[in-house]
Enzyme design. Structure first.
Site, mmCIF file in Angstrom:
data_model
loop_
_atom_site.group_PDB
_atom_site.id
_atom_site.type_symbol
_atom_site.label_atom_id
_atom_site.label_comp_id
_atom_site.label_asym_id
_atom_site.label_seq_id
_atom_site.Cartn_x
_atom_site.Cartn_y
_atom_site.Cartn_z
ATOM 1 N N LYS A 33 0.893 -1.360 0.080
ATOM 2 C CA LYS A 33 0.100 0.002 0.079
ATOM 3 C C LYS A 33 0.655 1.261 -0.038
ATOM 4 C CE LYS A 33 -0.793 0.626 4.925
ATOM 5 N NZ LYS A 33 -0.105 2.008 4.949
ATOM 6 N N THR A 34 1.922 1.292 0.760
ATOM 7 C CA THR A 34 2.803 2.558 0.951
ATOM 8 C C THR A 34 3.499 2.740 -0.398
ATOM 9 O OG1 THR A 34 3.451 2.010 3.128
ATOM 10 C CG2 THR A 34 4.817 3.469 1.890
ATOM 11 N N ASP A 212 -3.859 7.886 4.216
ATOM 12 C CA ASP A 212 -3.353 6.486 4.438
ATOM 13 C C ASP A 212 -4.164 6.142 5.603
ATOM 14 O OD1 ASP A 212 -1.664 4.418 4.283
ATOM 15 O OD2 ASP A 212 -0.181 5.160 5.355
ATOM 16 N N GLU A 213 -4.167 4.532 5.992
ATOM 17 C CA GLU A 213 -4.748 4.058 6.888
ATOM 18 C C GLU A 213 -6.523 4.535 7.234
ATOM 19 O OE1 GLU A 213 -3.706 1.384 8.147
ATOM 20 O OE2 GLU A 213 -1.439 1.658 8.267
ATOM 21 N N GLN A 243 -8.246 -4.625 8.647
ATOM 22 C CA GLN A 243 -7.341 -4.365 9.783
ATOM 23 C C GLN A 243 -7.923 -3.032 10.799
ATOM 24 O OE1 GLN A 243 -3.127 -4.788 8.661
ATOM 25 N NE2 GLN A 243 -3.685 -4.586 6.660
ATOM 26 N N ARG A 589 1.318 -10.655 10.234
ATOM 27 C CA ARG A 589 2.699 -10.215 10.767
ATOM 28 C C ARG A 589 3.530 -11.065 10.199
ATOM 29 N NH1 ARG A 589 1.247 -6.054 9.675
ATOM 30 N NH2 ARG A 589 -0.677 -7.015 9.205
#
Length: 682
Positions: A33-34, A212-213, A243, A589
């Protein structure tokens, strides 16, 4: 062009090229995503020729903003002014510097932190719990309520008091040219909302906005974004509904779920190719999250290929679990795995204690991320101080720590006077209070405080007497006598702290049960040996809560506490779907191996309890058996709701009422029980 697109897959490329109108990029865990968001920023500036100063990219943490800024600048050439890429709060700070004069305030204001905020509140009112007042003031500001609004809504006396404190607090901030953390967003929105020309000019300046997020945004942040987009609607948000794990601190998953309702004609892109985890890990994570109903739907696809199956670790209790995990970690280290690539995750902080002990016994260094070691936590230190005083009442250091815990109305000045008098008489504080006549104490402190001190010492003597007769029962008498759990009444983390206290009580009982003849002194000595960990040099493995692990990745991940009641956490209005998202976040993770650990029993709330395996094992396809079917409520503790008669309120608790759910709601100070079907979630 090539520099922007050469590392992007088809979905990422399509999302980057969609420059106009509302865009929702659903980015699964480990899906890049980044990379996508900074590539889109570079595309706007380098390919489309949008001036960097006309873009605004918002995120939540300084760490994320710093990484994104560094990576985007490496992709953008020949830019006179870099694009504005910062946190919501940093944007608010910059905005207020230019515009706060419209509120008749000076732009050389100072931003205060949480500790400063609490000190100001304590000076205004030391009677009510400071953390409660601080959290209510924060809630008022995020709901855009003035002190007058808060006072008018309050019906209970305590909440009227809090509203009055809020008014005095705001007056103090204005008079001293201060703003707090909540003001950075609340005042920014207030300015845009009350000044249409300013809102229009700001929206025209930032013609392309990215967030973002997005799943972590709250109601006020959504309103702010809508103001910033009022002139163009060029809003691109990146996030993952699977998430969304911060509902307890005000984040609204509906912001991402219903994005297309807030911004019409939304284009949706799904990033489903995962570049982090092996196939078996994603298979388990996908299977688990598919049980959630409140989701937009996507499925992660592994690009790194096959790997080891997910391991399920079954243990009799937490001690066996700790031993097995330490053995497995040591095997990884012996194989040459870097310690920093190993992590132990847990849903509830109290579970770290047994693992800490297991790693200490095995000589494995670790770092506790986002929290203190169990025996260094304030509430545990308070309990240890009480035990020390019971065994040695002349321990002045420990007496001073606990003499006003829970609060007994004793100020620092009163305690200092007693200490000086004790030293002058060459005796301990305890002995001085015990042997002095009440008149002598009244000459030093108020009569009420003198009586309080006498009662405190008398209670210590009674508890010490019980300790000599029955060490096992002593811990119950200690709590019943001093009500130590009341120390944290009203605090936001009250539940977590009380859980840690119960863990300590359980640890004490277990120690005495195994060695009935040992003294409290011996127990304290054992603790000292356990908690004095040598300074670890070089790399260490990481231990942290699942919340703290979000955004991180490790080659090898161990998730402990996979039992009903721990993961998922059940009861007290917990949201099963958010618990499932926590399970999903923790699993994703892991890059190479994932171990899920379950214990048959644990010490919890002061006693050993038998535990059943988490339903998540079944839902993830890791074991056979019947699914636990629970009617899920969309409501949880902390949610804001609206009732057609009583107005807006905050849920304090959720319980069953037949086939329905009963909500215990605080309507501006008035507590009411309302069936869930009669309110709507805000």
């Amino acid at each position: 062009m090539e520099k922007i697109f050469n590392k992007l897959n088809e979905s990422q490329t399509a999302a980057v090229k969609q420059s106009e109108g509302p865009v929702l990029i659903l980015a699964g865990a480990g899906s890049g995503k980044t990379t996508t968001i900074i590539s889109r920023l570079a595309y706007l500036i380098e390919v489309l020729g949008i001036p960097a100063s006309n873009t605004l990219t918002l995120t939540f943490t300084n760490k994320a903003a710093k990484e994104m800024k560094e990576r985007s600048l490496a992709m953008i050439e020949n830019v006179a002014y870099p694009p504005l890429l910062c946190t919501f709060h940093k944007f608010g700070l910059l905005f207020l510097k230019f515009n706060i004069h419209l509120l008749q305030r000076q732009n050389n204001f100072v931003v205060i932190d949480t500790d400063d905020k609490k000190k100001i509140i304590k000076k205004i009112n030391a009677e009510l719990p400071t953390p409660l007042i601080a959290s209510e003031i924060s809630r008022y500001k995020n709901s855009l309520l003035s002190p007058d609004d808060a006072y008018k809504q309050a019906e209970l006396f305590n909440y009227k008091q809090i509203a009055e404190v809020y008014g005095a607090y705001e007056k103090h901030l204005v008079e001293n040219n201060l703003v707090d953390f909540d003001d950075l967003i609340a005042l920014t929105y207030k300015l845009l909302n009350e000044n249409p020309e300013l809102a229009s000019a700001t929206s025209k300046k930032y013609q392309y906005i990215m967030v973002d997020e997005y799943q972590d945004t709250n109601e006020l942040q959504l309103k702010l974004i809508q103001k910033l987009c009022s002139e163009h609607n060029n809003i691109c948000v990146v996030g993952d509904d699977d998430q969304s794990i911060y509902g307890w601190r005000g984040a609204h998953i509906r912001n991402i779920i219903e994005f297309d309702q807030d911004f019409k004609d939304t284009k949706v892109f799904k990033l489903e190719e995962n570049y982090r985890s092996r196939t078996p890990i994603l298979k388990v994570a996908n299977a688990l999250i598919e049980h959630n109903r409140s989701r937009l739907g996507k499925k992660l696809i592994a690009t790194r290929g096959d790997g080891d199956d997910v391991t399920v670790l079954n243990s009799m209790d937490e001690n066996e679990e700790a031993r097995k995990i330490a053995i497995n970690i040591q095997k990884l280290l012996d194989r040459g795995v870097a310690a920093k690539e190993i992590a132990v995750l847990y849903r509830v902080n109290v579970l770290s204690r047994s693992i800490e002990e297991g790693l200490n016994r095995s000589g494995i260094g670790y770092k506790l991320v986002g929290g203190q070691r169990f025996f260094d936590r304030a509430e545990v230190k308070d309990l240890i101080s009480y035990l020390r005083v019971v065994t040695n009442p002349h321990d002045d250091f420990s007496i001073k720590r606990i003499v006003n815990k829970p609060k007994r109305g004793l100020g620092k000045a009163s305690v200092d006077k007693i200490e000086l008098a004790a030293h002058a008489n060459e005796t301990s504080i305890y002995e001085y209070i015990k042997n002095s006549d009440i008149e002598v104490l009244v000459a030093l402190v108020k009569k009420k405080n003198a009586t309080t001190l006498k009662n405190f010492v008398s209670n210590l003597d009674e508890v010490a007497r019980v300790a000599k007769e029955s060490t096992y029962e002593f811990i119950d008498v200690l709590e019943d006598t001093f009500h130590l759990k009341h120390i944290y009444k009203g605090m936001q983390d009250e539940e977590d702290r009380v859980r840690n206290m119960d863990e300590f009580y359980g640890l004490f009982r277990d120690f005495i049960k195994k060695s009935p003849d040992v003294s409290i002194d011996e127990f304290l000595n054992e603790l000292t040996l356990q908690s004095e960990q040598d300074q670890v040099e070089g790399e260490s493995i990481y231990m942290m809560s699942i919340h703290a692990s979000k955004g991180l990745e490790f080659e090898h991940v161990f998730i402990i506490g996979m039992e009903e009641g721990f993961l998922p956490l059940v009861g007290d209005g917990s949201d099963l779907e958010e618990e499932r998202r926590l399970g999903y976040v923790s699993m994703t993770r892991a890059k190479d191996s994932l171990t899920l650990s379950h214990a048959g029993s644990r010490f919890y709330k002061g006693r050993r309890s038998d535990l059943g395996k988490s339903r998540f094992f079944n839902e993830a396809g890791l074991c056979e058996g019947s699914l636990i079917v629970t009617k899920n409520t969309a409501f949880k503790k902390g949610d804001l709701v609206r009732h057609k008669i009583f107005g807006t309120g905050r849920i304090n608790g959720v319980s069953r009422a037949g086939k329905e759910f009963k909500l215990h709601i605080n309507f501006a100070g008035t507590q009411r029980d309302i069936l869930a079907s009669f309110v709507e979630k805000l």
